[in-house]
Motif scaffolding. Structure first.
Motif, PDB file in Angstrom:
ATOM      1  N   GLN A 159     -15.946  39.345 -10.646  1.00  0.00           N
ATOM      2  CA  GLN A 159     -14.819  39.489 -11.580  1.00  0.00           C
ATOM      3  C   GLN A 159     -13.706  38.511 -11.244  1.00  0.00           C
ATOM      4  N   ILE A 160     -13.426  38.354  -9.963  1.00  0.00           N
ATOM      5  CA  ILE A 160     -12.357  37.442  -9.543  1.00  0.00           C
ATOM      6  C   ILE A 160     -12.661  36.022  -9.997  1.00  0.00           C
ATOM      7  N   ARG A 161     -13.893  35.593  -9.832  1.00  0.00           N
ATOM      8  CA  ARG A 161     -14.256  34.232 -10.250  1.00  0.00           C
ATOM      9  C   ARG A 161     -14.074  34.050 -11.753  1.00  0.00           C
ATOM     10  N   LYS A 162     -14.380  35.093 -12.521  1.00  0.00           N
ATOM     11  CA  LYS A 162     -14.244  34.988 -13.972  1.00  0.00           C
ATOM     12  C   LYS A 162     -12.781  34.875 -14.384  1.00  0.00           C
ATOM     13  N   VAL A 163     -11.936  35.777 -13.877  1.00  0.00           N
ATOM     14  CA  VAL A 163     -10.540  35.777 -14.310  1.00  0.00           C
ATOM     15  C   VAL A 163      -9.779  34.584 -13.746  1.00  0.00           C
ATOM     16  N   ALA A 164     -10.279  34.000 -12.635  1.00  0.00           N
ATOM     17  CA  ALA A 164      -9.576  32.861 -12.031  1.00  0.00           C
ATOM     18  C   ALA A 164      -9.581  31.648 -12.948  1.00  0.00           C
ATOM     19  N   SER A 165     -10.567  31.554 -13.831  1.00  0.00           N
ATOM     20  CA  SER A 165     -10.661  30.388 -14.711  1.00  0.00           C
ATOM     21  C   SER A 165      -9.667  30.438 -15.859  1.00  0.00           C
ATOM     22  N   SER A 167      -5.620  31.564 -17.440  1.00  0.00           N
ATOM     23  CA  SER A 167      -4.212  31.676 -17.033  1.00  0.00           C
ATOM     24  C   SER A 167      -3.583  32.952 -17.573  1.00  0.00           C
ATOM     25  N   ALA A 168      -4.400  33.833 -18.166  1.00  0.00           N
ATOM     26  CA  ALA A 168      -3.896  35.084 -18.719  1.00  0.00           C
ATOM     27  C   ALA A 168      -3.482  36.031 -17.597  1.00  0.00           C
ATOM     28  N   PRO A 169      -2.560  36.952 -17.876  1.00  0.00           N
ATOM     29  CA  PRO A 169      -2.136  37.921 -16.863  1.00  0.00           C
ATOM     30  C   PRO A 169      -3.298  38.792 -16.385  1.00  0.00           C
ATOM     31  N   VAL A 170      -3.241  39.162 -15.110  1.00  0.00           N
ATOM     32  CA  VAL A 170      -4.242  40.033 -14.493  1.00  0.00           C
ATOM     33  C   VAL A 170      -3.536  41.290 -13.991  1.00  0.00           C
ATOM     34  N   ASN A 308      -2.115  43.952 -19.035  1.00  0.00           N
ATOM     35  CA  ASN A 308      -3.473  44.468 -18.897  1.00  0.00           C
ATOM     36  C   ASN A 308      -4.490  43.619 -19.678  1.00  0.00           C
ATOM     37  N   VAL A 309      -4.286  42.324 -19.717  1.00  0.00           N
ATOM     38  CA  VAL A 309      -5.210  41.443 -20.439  1.00  0.00           C
ATOM     39  C   VAL A 309      -6.541  41.351 -19.688  1.00  0.00           C
ATOM     40  N   LEU A 310      -6.459  41.142 -18.368  1.00  0.00           N
ATOM     41  CA  LEU A 310      -7.655  41.031 -17.539  1.00  0.00           C
ATOM     42  C   LEU A 310      -7.553  42.074 -16.423  1.00  0.00           C
ATOM     43  N   PRO A 311      -8.060  43.261 -16.659  1.00  0.00           N
ATOM     44  CA  PRO A 311      -7.952  44.312 -15.633  1.00  0.00           C
ATOM     45  C   PRO A 311      -9.031  44.187 -14.560  1.00  0.00           C
TER      46      PRO A 311
END
Length: 463
Positions: A159-165, A167-170, A308-311
Protein backbone atom coordinates in the motif's frame (compact mmCIF):
# COMPACT_ATOMS: atom_id res chain seq x y z
CA UNK A 1 35.23 -16.96 0.71
CA UNK A 2 37.05 -13.81 1.86
CA UNK A 3 39.53 -14.12 4.73
CA UNK A 4 38.23 -12.79 8.02
CA UNK A 5 39.65 -9.46 9.17
CA UNK A 6 41.48 -9.60 12.49
CA UNK A 7 42.92 -6.77 14.59
CA UNK A 8 45.80 -7.59 16.92
CA UNK A 9 46.30 -5.00 19.67
CA UNK A 10 49.61 -5.79 21.38
CA UNK A 11 50.30 -4.05 24.69
CA UNK A 12 53.21 -6.38 25.48
CA UNK A 13 55.85 -5.76 22.78
CA UNK A 14 58.49 -8.47 22.62
CA UNK A 15 59.00 -12.07 21.62
CA UNK A 16 55.56 -13.15 22.85
CA UNK A 17 53.69 -10.64 20.71
CA UNK A 18 55.93 -11.24 17.69
CA UNK A 19 55.35 -15.00 17.84
CA UNK A 20 51.57 -14.57 18.07
CA UNK A 21 51.48 -12.09 15.20
CA UNK A 22 53.54 -14.39 12.97
CA UNK A 23 51.23 -17.30 13.76
CA UNK A 24 48.15 -15.19 12.96
CA UNK A 25 49.65 -14.10 9.64
CA UNK A 26 50.24 -17.73 8.68
CA UNK A 27 46.63 -18.60 9.52
CA UNK A 28 45.40 -16.90 6.35
CA UNK A 29 43.47 -14.14 8.11
CA UNK A 30 43.69 -10.50 6.99
CA UNK A 31 45.73 -9.24 9.94
CA UNK A 32 46.18 -5.65 11.11
CA UNK A 33 48.59 -5.05 14.01
CA UNK A 34 48.98 -2.06 16.30
CA UNK A 35 50.64 -1.46 19.64
CA UNK A 36 48.76 1.46 21.15
CA UNK A 37 45.17 2.00 22.18
CA UNK A 38 44.53 5.24 20.31
CA UNK A 39 45.54 3.67 16.99
CA UNK A 40 43.30 0.69 17.72
CA UNK A 41 40.37 2.96 18.46
CA UNK A 42 40.90 4.83 15.18
CA UNK A 43 41.16 1.59 13.18
CA UNK A 44 37.98 0.22 14.76
CA UNK A 45 36.11 3.38 13.81
CA UNK A 46 37.24 3.09 10.19
CA UNK A 47 37.03 -0.66 9.53
CA UNK A 48 35.01 -3.67 10.61
CA UNK A 49 36.98 -6.56 12.09
CA UNK A 50 35.43 -9.93 12.80
CA UNK A 51 37.77 -10.51 15.77
CA UNK A 52 40.04 -8.28 17.85
CA UNK A 53 42.86 -9.85 19.90
CA UNK A 54 44.15 -8.01 22.98
CA UNK A 55 47.65 -9.03 24.15
CA UNK A 56 48.80 -8.09 27.63
CA UNK A 57 52.05 -9.15 29.24
CA UNK A 58 53.31 -10.77 32.42
CA UNK A 59 53.83 -8.27 35.20
CA UNK A 60 52.40 -5.33 33.30
CA UNK A 61 48.66 -5.18 34.09
CA UNK A 62 46.55 -2.50 32.46
CA UNK A 63 46.00 0.58 34.59
CA UNK A 64 42.58 2.19 35.05
CA UNK A 65 43.01 4.69 32.20
CA UNK A 66 44.11 1.97 29.76
CA UNK A 67 41.19 -0.24 30.77
CA UNK A 68 38.85 2.69 30.11
CA UNK A 69 40.23 3.07 26.58
CA UNK A 70 39.89 -0.69 25.97
CA UNK A 71 36.25 -0.41 27.06
CA UNK A 72 35.79 2.48 24.62
CA UNK A 73 37.27 0.34 21.84
CA UNK A 74 34.85 -2.48 22.64
CA UNK A 75 31.90 -0.07 22.61
CA UNK A 76 33.04 1.42 19.32
CA UNK A 77 32.98 -2.01 17.63
CA UNK A 78 29.80 -3.84 18.67
CA UNK A 79 30.09 -6.24 15.72
CA UNK A 80 33.62 -7.33 16.69
CA UNK A 81 34.26 -10.34 18.91
CA UNK A 82 37.05 -9.68 21.42
CA UNK A 83 39.47 -12.23 22.84
CA UNK A 84 42.32 -11.68 25.29
CA UNK A 85 45.74 -13.28 25.57
CA UNK A 86 46.92 -12.39 29.04
CA UNK A 87 49.00 -13.45 31.99
CA UNK A 88 47.31 -15.45 34.74
CA UNK A 89 48.22 -12.65 37.14
CA UNK A 90 46.19 -10.19 35.05
CA UNK A 91 43.06 -12.04 36.16
CA UNK A 92 43.79 -11.03 39.76
CA UNK A 93 42.71 -7.51 38.78
CA UNK A 94 38.97 -7.22 39.46
CA UNK A 95 38.38 -4.51 36.80
CA UNK A 96 40.26 -6.53 34.16
CA UNK A 97 38.40 -9.70 35.15
CA UNK A 98 35.06 -7.89 34.93
CA UNK A 99 35.97 -6.58 31.47
CA UNK A 100 36.87 -10.09 30.22
CA UNK A 101 33.73 -11.68 31.66
CA UNK A 102 31.39 -8.92 30.60
CA UNK A 103 32.60 -7.88 27.17
CA UNK A 104 35.00 -10.47 25.73
CA UNK A 105 34.17 -13.69 23.91
CA UNK A 106 36.96 -15.60 25.65
CA UNK A 107 40.53 -15.46 26.90
CA UNK A 108 43.69 -17.58 27.05
CA UNK A 109 46.58 -17.26 29.46
CA UNK A 110 50.30 -17.44 28.77
CA UNK A 111 52.01 -19.72 27.88
CA UNK A 112 49.85 -20.17 24.80
CA UNK A 113 48.95 -23.42 23.12
CA UNK A 114 48.60 -22.39 19.49
CA UNK A 115 46.03 -25.06 18.54
CA UNK A 116 43.83 -23.81 21.40
CA UNK A 117 44.32 -20.24 20.14
CA UNK A 118 43.22 -21.26 16.64
CA UNK A 119 40.12 -22.99 17.99
CA UNK A 120 39.26 -19.96 20.11
CA UNK A 121 39.55 -17.62 17.12
CA UNK A 122 37.48 -19.96 14.93
CA UNK A 123 34.75 -20.06 17.58
CA UNK A 124 34.85 -16.28 17.97
CA UNK A 125 34.42 -15.81 14.22
CA UNK A 126 31.49 -18.22 14.13
CA UNK A 127 29.88 -16.51 17.12
CA UNK A 128 30.28 -13.18 15.35
CA UNK A 129 28.39 -14.55 12.34
CA UNK A 130 25.59 -15.72 14.63
CA UNK A 131 25.35 -12.42 16.47
CA UNK A 132 25.92 -10.18 13.45
CA UNK A 133 25.06 -11.98 10.20
CA UNK A 134 25.91 -10.14 6.96
CA UNK A 135 23.89 -6.91 6.78
CA UNK A 136 22.40 -7.64 10.21
CA UNK A 137 20.41 -4.71 11.53
CA UNK A 138 20.17 -3.14 8.07
CA UNK A 139 16.79 -3.28 6.41
CA UNK A 140 16.75 -4.11 2.73
CA UNK A 141 15.48 -1.41 0.42
CA UNK A 142 12.37 -3.42 -0.43
CA UNK A 143 11.45 -3.53 3.28
CA UNK A 144 11.14 0.28 3.36
CA UNK A 145 12.97 0.31 6.68
CA UNK A 146 10.10 -1.60 8.31
CA UNK A 147 10.86 -4.80 10.21
CA UNK A 148 8.47 -7.69 9.66
CA UNK A 149 7.64 -10.51 7.29
CA UNK A 150 4.00 -11.13 8.20
CA UNK A 151 1.25 -10.98 5.57
CA UNK A 152 -0.10 -7.80 7.15
CA UNK A 153 3.28 -6.06 6.94
CA UNK A 154 3.75 -7.17 3.35
CA UNK A 155 0.32 -5.72 2.48
CA UNK A 156 1.17 -2.49 4.30
CA UNK A 157 4.40 -2.11 2.33
CA UNK A 158 2.50 -2.74 -0.92
CA UNK A 159 0.00 0.00 0.00
CA UNK A 160 2.80 2.41 0.86
CA UNK A 161 4.43 1.92 -2.54
CA UNK A 162 1.12 2.61 -4.27
CA UNK A 163 0.24 5.81 -2.40
CA UNK A 164 3.84 7.08 -2.60
CA UNK A 165 3.47 7.58 -6.36
CA UNK A 166 0.71 10.15 -5.79
CA UNK A 167 0.67 13.60 -4.21
CA UNK A 168 -2.84 13.19 -2.79
CA UNK A 169 -3.35 13.38 0.99
CA UNK A 170 -2.87 10.17 2.99
CA UNK A 171 -4.70 9.33 6.24
CA UNK A 172 -2.94 6.73 8.38
CA UNK A 173 -4.96 5.05 11.12
CA UNK A 174 -3.70 2.74 13.82
CA UNK A 175 -3.30 2.34 17.56
CA UNK A 176 -0.77 4.35 19.56
CA UNK A 177 2.71 2.94 19.22
CA UNK A 178 1.92 0.82 16.17
CA UNK A 179 4.30 2.66 13.82
CA UNK A 180 2.24 5.32 12.03
CA UNK A 181 5.16 7.76 11.86
CA UNK A 182 7.39 5.05 10.41
CA UNK A 183 4.78 4.46 7.69
CA UNK A 184 4.72 8.19 6.96
CA UNK A 185 8.51 8.25 6.68
CA UNK A 186 8.37 5.31 4.25
CA UNK A 187 5.77 7.07 2.08
CA UNK A 188 7.93 10.20 1.90
CA UNK A 189 11.10 8.20 1.20
CA UNK A 190 9.44 6.33 -1.69
CA UNK A 191 7.86 9.42 -3.22
CA UNK A 192 9.17 11.86 -5.81
CA UNK A 193 9.50 14.33 -2.91
CA UNK A 194 12.12 12.27 -1.08
CA UNK A 195 14.78 14.95 -1.64
CA UNK A 196 12.52 17.54 -0.01
CA UNK A 197 11.95 18.02 3.73
CA UNK A 198 9.77 15.80 5.90
CA UNK A 199 8.33 17.91 8.70
CA UNK A 200 6.71 16.01 11.58
CA UNK A 201 4.11 17.79 13.73
CA UNK A 202 2.46 16.24 16.78
CA UNK A 203 -0.80 18.16 16.90
CA UNK A 204 -1.51 16.98 20.43
CA UNK A 205 1.81 18.22 21.81
CA UNK A 206 1.44 21.91 20.86
CA UNK A 207 -0.51 24.27 23.11
CA UNK A 208 -3.82 25.26 21.45
CA UNK A 209 -2.90 28.94 21.67
CA UNK A 210 0.27 28.34 19.65
CA UNK A 211 -0.90 25.88 17.00
CA UNK A 212 -1.95 28.49 14.44
CA UNK A 213 1.32 30.42 14.59
CA UNK A 214 3.36 27.19 14.65
CA UNK A 215 1.62 25.74 11.59
CA UNK A 216 1.14 28.88 9.51
CA UNK A 217 3.83 31.24 10.83
CA UNK A 218 3.48 34.94 11.60
CA UNK A 219 4.66 38.38 10.57
CA UNK A 220 6.56 40.93 12.60
CA UNK A 221 4.22 42.77 14.98
CA UNK A 222 1.37 40.25 14.59
CA UNK A 223 1.26 39.90 18.38
CA UNK A 224 3.32 40.74 21.42
CA UNK A 225 6.70 39.09 21.10
CA UNK A 226 6.58 38.75 17.30
CA UNK A 227 9.77 40.70 16.67
CA UNK A 228 10.39 39.30 13.17
CA UNK A 229 8.72 37.32 10.41
CA UNK A 230 8.71 33.58 10.94
CA UNK A 231 7.84 30.69 8.66
CA UNK A 232 5.39 28.12 9.93
CA UNK A 233 5.85 24.37 9.82
CA UNK A 234 3.72 23.98 6.69
CA UNK A 235 5.82 26.54 4.82
CA UNK A 236 9.00 24.83 6.10
CA UNK A 237 7.83 21.64 4.35
CA UNK A 238 7.58 23.40 0.95
CA UNK A 239 8.68 20.97 -1.75
CA UNK A 240 8.31 18.01 0.60
CA UNK A 241 5.87 16.43 3.02
CA UNK A 242 4.26 17.43 6.29
CA UNK A 243 3.16 14.70 8.66
CA UNK A 244 0.35 15.80 10.98
CA UNK A 245 0.33 13.19 13.74
CA UNK A 246 -2.71 12.90 16.03
CA UNK A 247 -4.66 15.29 13.84
CA UNK A 248 -7.80 14.38 15.76
CA UNK A 249 -6.48 16.62 18.56
CA UNK A 250 -6.51 19.71 16.32
CA UNK A 251 -8.99 22.35 17.58
CA UNK A 252 -12.03 22.93 15.37
CA UNK A 253 -11.08 26.53 14.53
CA UNK A 254 -7.67 25.37 13.24
CA UNK A 255 -9.34 22.64 11.22
CA UNK A 256 -10.97 25.38 9.13
CA UNK A 257 -7.59 26.94 8.29
CA UNK A 258 -6.13 23.56 7.44
CA UNK A 259 -9.07 22.83 5.11
CA UNK A 260 -8.46 26.14 3.31
CA UNK A 261 -4.79 25.24 2.88
CA UNK A 262 -5.71 21.86 1.37
CA UNK A 263 -8.17 23.48 -1.03
CA UNK A 264 -6.10 26.49 -2.11
CA UNK A 265 -2.52 25.17 -1.73
CA UNK A 266 -1.55 28.35 0.06
CA UNK A 267 -1.20 29.57 3.64
CA UNK A 268 -1.63 32.93 5.32
CA UNK A 269 0.72 33.81 8.14
CA UNK A 270 -0.78 35.29 11.28
CA UNK A 271 -0.86 39.06 10.74
CA UNK A 272 -0.22 38.80 6.98
CA UNK A 273 -2.42 40.48 4.34
CA UNK A 274 -1.53 38.14 1.49
CA UNK A 275 -1.40 34.37 1.08
CA UNK A 276 1.78 32.46 0.28
CA UNK A 277 1.60 29.53 -2.16
CA UNK A 278 3.19 26.29 -0.94
CA UNK A 279 3.78 22.91 -2.52
CA UNK A 280 3.35 20.43 0.31
CA UNK A 281 1.98 16.93 0.49
CA UNK A 282 -0.06 16.19 3.63
CA UNK A 283 0.06 12.90 5.49
CA UNK A 284 -2.13 12.80 8.58
CA UNK A 285 -2.51 10.16 11.28
CA UNK A 286 -4.79 9.52 14.20
CA UNK A 287 -5.19 6.78 16.78
CA UNK A 288 -8.85 7.74 17.25
CA UNK A 289 -11.53 6.89 14.70
CA UNK A 290 -12.09 10.16 12.84
CA UNK A 291 -15.45 9.01 11.50
CA UNK A 292 -16.65 8.64 15.09
CA UNK A 293 -15.15 12.07 15.88
CA UNK A 294 -17.13 13.53 12.93
CA UNK A 295 -20.31 11.90 14.24
CA UNK A 296 -19.99 13.60 17.64
CA UNK A 297 -18.92 16.95 16.19
CA UNK A 298 -15.26 16.91 17.24
CA UNK A 299 -13.89 16.80 13.70
CA UNK A 300 -15.04 18.57 10.53
CA UNK A 301 -16.61 16.22 8.02
CA UNK A 302 -15.33 18.17 5.00
CA UNK A 303 -11.77 18.08 6.36
CA UNK A 304 -12.08 14.35 6.98
CA UNK A 305 -13.05 13.76 3.35
CA UNK A 306 -10.18 15.97 2.16
CA UNK A 307 -7.67 13.96 4.20
CA UNK A 308 -9.13 10.51 3.66
CA UNK A 309 -8.26 10.31 -0.05
CA UNK A 310 -5.73 7.50 0.41
CA UNK A 311 -6.42 5.67 3.67
CA UNK A 312 -3.86 3.28 5.19
CA UNK A 313 -4.17 1.25 8.37
CA UNK A 314 -1.11 0.15 10.36
CA UNK A 315 -1.94 -3.16 12.09
CA UNK A 316 -1.44 -3.50 15.85
CA UNK A 317 1.38 -5.77 16.95
CA UNK A 318 -0.99 -8.42 18.33
CA UNK A 319 -2.28 -8.97 14.78
CA UNK A 320 1.21 -9.69 13.45
CA UNK A 321 2.64 -11.55 16.41
CA UNK A 322 4.92 -13.57 14.14
CA UNK A 323 6.95 -10.37 13.65
CA UNK A 324 7.73 -10.05 17.37
CA UNK A 325 10.96 -12.15 17.31
CA UNK A 326 12.30 -10.14 14.36
CA UNK A 327 11.42 -6.82 15.96
CA UNK A 328 12.83 -7.87 19.33
CA UNK A 329 16.12 -8.97 17.73
CA UNK A 330 16.33 -5.69 15.80
CA UNK A 331 15.69 -3.61 18.94
CA UNK A 332 18.23 -5.69 20.85
CA UNK A 333 20.93 -4.82 18.31
CA UNK A 334 20.00 -1.14 18.55
CA UNK A 335 19.86 -1.01 22.36
CA UNK A 336 22.92 -3.17 23.00
CA UNK A 337 25.17 -1.34 20.53
CA UNK A 338 26.48 1.08 23.17
CA UNK A 339 26.43 -1.33 26.11
CA UNK A 340 29.64 -2.89 27.37
CA UNK A 341 27.89 -6.02 28.63
CA UNK A 342 27.40 -8.91 26.20
CA UNK A 343 23.77 -9.76 25.56
CA UNK A 344 23.58 -12.70 23.17
CA UNK A 345 19.83 -12.83 22.62
CA UNK A 346 16.59 -14.00 24.18
CA UNK A 347 16.02 -17.22 26.07
CA UNK A 348 13.54 -19.72 24.66
CA UNK A 349 11.06 -18.86 27.40
CA UNK A 350 11.45 -15.13 26.75
CA UNK A 351 10.58 -15.69 23.08
CA UNK A 352 7.55 -17.81 24.05
CA UNK A 353 6.43 -15.18 26.57
CA UNK A 354 6.76 -12.35 24.04
CA UNK A 355 4.77 -14.34 21.47
CA UNK A 356 2.01 -15.03 24.01
CA UNK A 357 1.75 -11.40 25.18
CA UNK A 358 -0.91 -9.12 23.60
CA UNK A 359 1.26 -5.95 23.45
CA UNK A 360 -1.29 -3.25 24.29
CA UNK A 361 1.43 -0.62 23.73
CA UNK A 362 2.35 -2.16 20.37
CA UNK A 363 5.83 -1.73 18.84
CA UNK A 364 6.70 1.16 21.15
CA UNK A 365 6.09 -1.04 24.19
CA UNK A 366 8.24 -3.82 22.73
CA UNK A 367 11.10 -1.38 22.17
CA UNK A 368 10.82 -0.02 25.71
CA UNK A 369 10.78 -3.51 27.24
CA UNK A 370 13.84 -4.62 25.25
CA UNK A 371 15.64 -1.42 26.25
CA UNK A 372 14.82 -2.14 29.89
CA UNK A 373 16.00 -5.75 29.55
CA UNK A 374 19.38 -4.74 28.08
CA UNK A 375 20.00 -2.55 31.13
CA UNK A 376 18.60 -4.90 33.77
CA UNK A 377 19.70 -8.35 32.57
CA UNK A 378 22.56 -10.01 34.45
CA UNK A 379 22.75 -12.92 32.01
CA UNK A 380 23.88 -13.49 28.45
CA UNK A 381 20.28 -14.28 27.42
CA UNK A 382 17.34 -12.05 28.29
CA UNK A 383 14.60 -13.84 30.25
CA UNK A 384 10.94 -12.86 30.82
CA UNK A 385 11.71 -11.18 34.14
CA UNK A 386 14.22 -8.86 32.45
CA UNK A 387 11.41 -7.80 30.10
CA UNK A 388 9.06 -7.20 33.02
CA UNK A 389 6.75 -9.97 31.80
CA UNK A 390 5.37 -12.97 33.66
CA UNK A 391 6.71 -16.23 32.20
CA UNK A 392 4.23 -18.31 30.23
CA UNK A 393 2.30 -20.67 32.55
CA UNK A 394 4.16 -19.11 35.47
CA UNK A 395 7.16 -21.44 35.02
CA UNK A 396 10.30 -20.10 36.66
CA UNK A 397 13.10 -20.54 34.16
CA UNK A 398 16.00 -20.20 36.53
CA UNK A 399 15.38 -23.54 38.32
CA UNK A 400 16.64 -25.61 35.39
CA UNK A 401 19.51 -23.20 34.81
CA UNK A 402 20.53 -23.49 38.44
CA UNK A 403 20.45 -27.28 38.22
CA UNK A 404 22.65 -27.26 35.13
CA UNK A 405 25.07 -24.80 36.70
CA UNK A 406 25.36 -26.87 39.87
CA UNK A 407 25.94 -30.08 37.90
CA UNK A 408 28.60 -28.43 35.72
CA UNK A 409 30.42 -27.02 38.75
CA UNK A 410 30.39 -30.37 40.57
CA UNK A 411 31.74 -32.27 37.57
CA UNK A 412 34.59 -29.79 37.07
CA UNK A 413 35.48 -29.87 40.76
CA UNK A 414 35.42 -33.69 40.84
CA UNK A 415 37.58 -34.11 37.74
CA UNK A 416 40.11 -31.52 38.93
CA UNK A 417 40.35 -33.31 42.28
CA UNK A 418 40.90 -36.66 40.55
CA UNK A 419 43.56 -35.05 38.30
CA UNK A 420 45.43 -33.68 41.31
CA UNK A 421 44.63 -30.07 40.29
CA UNK A 422 46.42 -30.60 36.97
CA UNK A 423 44.44 -28.40 34.57
CA UNK A 424 45.90 -30.02 31.45
CA UNK A 425 44.91 -33.55 32.55
CA UNK A 426 41.48 -32.39 33.72
CA UNK A 427 40.79 -30.59 30.44
CA UNK A 428 41.78 -33.70 28.49
CA UNK A 429 39.44 -35.88 30.58
CA UNK A 430 36.58 -33.40 30.13
CA UNK A 431 37.20 -33.19 26.37
CA UNK A 432 37.70 -29.42 26.34
CA UNK A 433 40.65 -27.07 25.92
CA UNK A 434 42.63 -25.65 28.83
CA UNK A 435 41.40 -22.20 27.87
CA UNK A 436 37.77 -23.33 28.12
CA UNK A 437 38.41 -25.04 31.46
CA UNK A 438 40.02 -21.90 32.88
CA UNK A 439 36.97 -19.90 31.75
CA UNK A 440 34.60 -22.39 33.41
CA UNK A 441 36.68 -22.38 36.59
CA UNK A 442 36.46 -18.58 36.68
CA UNK A 443 32.72 -18.75 36.05
CA UNK A 444 32.16 -21.15 38.97
CA UNK A 445 34.67 -19.56 41.34
CA UNK A 446 37.05 -22.56 41.37
CA UNK A 447 40.69 -21.66 42.02
CA UNK A 448 43.90 -23.67 42.41
CA UNK A 449 46.22 -22.56 45.16
CA UNK A 450 49.29 -24.58 46.14
CA UNK A 451 48.06 -27.59 44.19
CA UNK A 452 44.78 -27.72 46.08
CA UNK A 453 41.30 -26.71 44.98
CA UNK A 454 39.65 -23.73 46.62
CA UNK A 455 36.01 -22.79 46.19
CA UNK A 456 35.54 -19.02 46.30
CA UNK A 457 32.42 -17.64 48.01
CA UNK A 458 30.62 -17.32 44.69
CA UNK A 459 31.13 -17.15 40.94
CA UNK A 460 32.44 -13.94 39.43
CA UNK A 461 29.34 -13.63 37.33
CA UNK A 462 26.20 -15.67 37.06
CA UNK A 463 25.36 -17.06 33.66
Amino acid sequence: MCASKLLCLSLCPGEQAHAVQEHLRRSGRALTCCDDLQTARRLLSLHRYEVAVLLTGEGAPLDASSLAVVEACVRAAPATEWVALCAASDLDSAPFRALILGAFFDHQVWPLELPDLDRMLDHAEQRGLLRHPPAAGLQADDNLGMVGRSDKMNRLRAQIRKVASSSAPVLISGESGSGKELAAQAIHACSARHDGPLVVVNCGAIAPSLIQSELFGYTKGAFTGATSDRRGLIEAADGGTIFLDEIGDLPLELQTNLLRFLQEKSIQRVGALRSTPVDVRVIAASHVNLEDAVAVGRFREDLFFRLNVLPIEVPPLRQRIEDVPLLAAHFLRVCAANQLKRIEGFSRQAEETMSAYTWPGNVRELYNRVQRAVVMSEHRCIDPHDLGLAPVNGVVECNLDQARTTAERDVIHRVLTRAGSNVTLAARELGISRMTLYRLMSKHGIAIESNSLVRKPGPLKSS
